[in-house]
Design an enzyme around this catalytic site. Structure first.
Site, PDB file in Angstrom:
ATOM      1  N   SER A 247     -10.787   5.375   4.278  1.00 35.89           N
ATOM      2  CA  SER A 247     -11.745   4.280   4.378  1.00 35.89           C
ATOM      3  C   SER A 247     -13.161   4.782   4.086  1.00 35.89           C
ATOM      4  O   SER A 247     -13.397   5.307   3.004  1.00 35.89           O
ATOM      5  CB  SER A 247     -11.647   3.629   5.762  1.00 35.89           C
ATOM      6  OG  SER A 247     -12.291   2.384   5.793  1.00 35.89           O
ATOM      7  N   ASP A 347      -3.452  -3.634   1.793  1.00 36.37           N
ATOM      8  CA  ASP A 347      -4.716  -3.330   2.473  1.00 36.37           C
ATOM      9  C   ASP A 347      -5.589  -4.590   2.550  1.00 36.37           C
ATOM     10  O   ASP A 347      -5.999  -5.141   1.537  1.00 36.37           O
ATOM     11  CB  ASP A 347      -5.455  -2.227   1.720  1.00 36.37           C
ATOM     12  CG  ASP A 347      -6.557  -1.593   2.546  1.00 36.37           C
ATOM     13  OD1 ASP A 347      -7.300  -2.335   3.221  1.00 36.37           O
ATOM     14  OD2 ASP A 347      -6.682  -0.359   2.507  1.00 36.37           O
ATOM     15  N   HIS A 380      -4.317  -0.928   5.648  1.00 36.97           N
ATOM     16  CA  HIS A 380      -5.389   0.031   5.868  1.00 36.97           C
ATOM     17  C   HIS A 380      -4.994   0.929   7.046  1.00 36.97           C
ATOM     18  O   HIS A 380      -4.320   0.493   7.975  1.00 36.97           O
ATOM     19  CB  HIS A 380      -6.666  -0.751   6.200  1.00 36.97           C
ATOM     20  CG  HIS A 380      -7.930  -0.029   5.917  1.00 36.97           C
ATOM     21  ND1 HIS A 380      -8.381   0.206   4.629  1.00 36.97           N
ATOM     22  CD2 HIS A 380      -8.870   0.495   6.740  1.00 36.97           C
ATOM     23  CE1 HIS A 380      -9.543   0.834   4.688  1.00 36.97           C
ATOM     24  NE2 HIS A 380      -9.858   1.027   5.954  1.00 36.97           N
TER      25      HIS A 380
END
Length: 421
Positions: A247, A347, A380
């Site tokens: 991230s 995601d 994610h």
């Protein structure tokens, strides 16, 4: 009063459906992520709980079981089975990415090519996914790499048995540049690599809004300079440093790899070597300046980056060059090191299209190898704790890092090779 069997199974089915096909859109992104992430990675555990709950209900209500509840449980079990099958695809997706990105014969260059056991799902490890420690790994905590307190500390993960001249992996945590710390992310990969003879280093860095850009990347480069000066005392070879992160950590990892020795990002330590020898970012933010025109990138720029990460008086209209300088998508050069970019198809926070565009541009310009894996069903942060999916990804990243290290050794044959552990 506990919720009824029907309510429990309806909730589980809703979570399963979200993991199978998360809704799109800025308003639903965060709840879709949290629900889908945990459900997808804990699908085997949830399937076992669903089976146990159903069996207990049937035993408790002999002949009077809720048909609606049983139907919901069956549908949920089928969906969880699909999620487990999706997770298993990661093994082939990772291997395909490596063979296409770095060569069909890459495994021949490894010191220990993967065996069928190496590629199998480690079910024993996955039984207790939140128990992340290994007796073969020694962790040295809270070492200061620069003055400034707890945001300038790092941890070193090393094999319990002493090593010398080992390759180094730098882990940068995520958290939208505003939250997170070195204890929370990258642990499955670092424990796996340290057990296999690597030195792994996880860092903190200043967080927004208290710290404003470029404090985050400057701190990461200070940590890299510390590694180059001090790694030998922990058994590492400062000549080879790979970087990873997820991230916002993926953004910083990629930017580190693409801005070697940039004096603008090394105030007061311009002489330090901040080159990176390999990069493996996970679900990273690459379109930091939203120059691709993607709606999700523009929303992130306006609502998060411009408001909380950059100085308030530096809007992206009048100071676009500053944002571009912080964007991996816009900092690609032919000198980029080997990359292995990994992103989940599902995601919700950083849509997979952003990774595709980064890889496309990187592949066009870089003179080094670029591997890219899209992981089916992955949300994610899918690799925060051990799961079927993350286990296969960790082992694939290990193969990429070992391949990059062996190639570096061949290019630096004068160096003493590290002992095999």
């Amino acid at each position: 009063m506990q919720p009824s069997f029907v309510v429990r199974q309806a909730l589980q089915l809703a979570l399963t459906a979200n993991a199978l096909k998360p809704p799109r859109g800025a308003r639903t992104a965060v709840p879709a992520f949290f629900a889908g992430w945990l459900t997808g990675e804990l699908a085997p555990h949830l399937l076992a709980l669903t089976a146990a709950d159903t069996a207990a209900h049937v035993a408790r209500h002999r002949g009077k079981s809720s048909k609606a509840g049983l139907a919901l449980a069956a549908a949920s079990a089928a969906g969880l089975g699909t999620l487990i099958a999706q997770s298993q695809r990661a093994r082939d997706e990772i291997e395909t990415a490596l063979t296409e990105g770095i060569g069909t014969a890459y495994a021949d260059e490894l010191e220990h090519p993967p065996s069928p056991t190496d590629l199998a799902t480690p079910w024993g490890q996955l039984a207790m996914p939140f128990r992340m420690r290994d007796p073969a790994v020694r962790r040295t905590r809270d070492i200061a790499y620069a003055p400034g307190g707890k945001r300038f500390l790092l941890d070193v993960y090393a094999p319990r048995e002493k090593v010398t001249g080992a390759p180094i992996l730098l882990q940068v945590h995520g958290g939208a540049w505003v939250i997170g710390n070195k204890d929370q992310q990258g642990l499955p990969l670092m424990l796996h690599m340290a057990k296999r003879g690597w030195i792994c280093i996880a860092i903190n860095y200043p967080l927004s809004p208290a710290a404003r850009w470029p404090a985050h990347i400057v701190a990461a480069k200070r940590a890299l300079a510390w590694i180059r000066d001090n790694a030998e005392s922990y058994g590492g070879d400062p000549g080879f440093v790979a970087v990873t992160g997820g991230s916002a950590g993926g953004h910083l990892a990629a930017l580190l790899a693409l801005t070697a020795n940039d004096p603008a990002l090394q105030p007061g330590f311009t002489e330090a070597d901040t080159s990176i020898q390999a990069c493996a970012p996970h679900y990273g933010v690459y379109d930091f300046a939203a120059t691709s025109g993607r709606r999700s990138s523009q929303t992130r720029l306006k609502t998060l980056i411009a408001r909380h990460v950059f100085e308030a008086d530096k809007d992206p209209v009048n100071f676009l060059d500053d944002y571009i300088a912080a964007s991996p998508l816009d900092r690609i050069t032919e000198d980029a090191p080997p990359f292995f970019v990994i992103h989940g198809v599902h995601d919700s926070l950083v849509p997979v299209g952003e990774a595709r565009e980064f890889v496309r541009r990187l592949s066009e310009k870089s003179q080094r190898e670029v591997a890219y894996a899209e992981i089916s069903g992955a949300q994610h942060a899918f690799d925060v704790f051990p799961s079927i999916r993350s286990a296969h990804v960790v082992r694939g990243v290990e193969r990429f890092l070992e391949w990059a290290y062996r190639g570096w050794l061949r290019s630096n044959a004068h160096r003493v090779r590290r002992p095999v552990t």
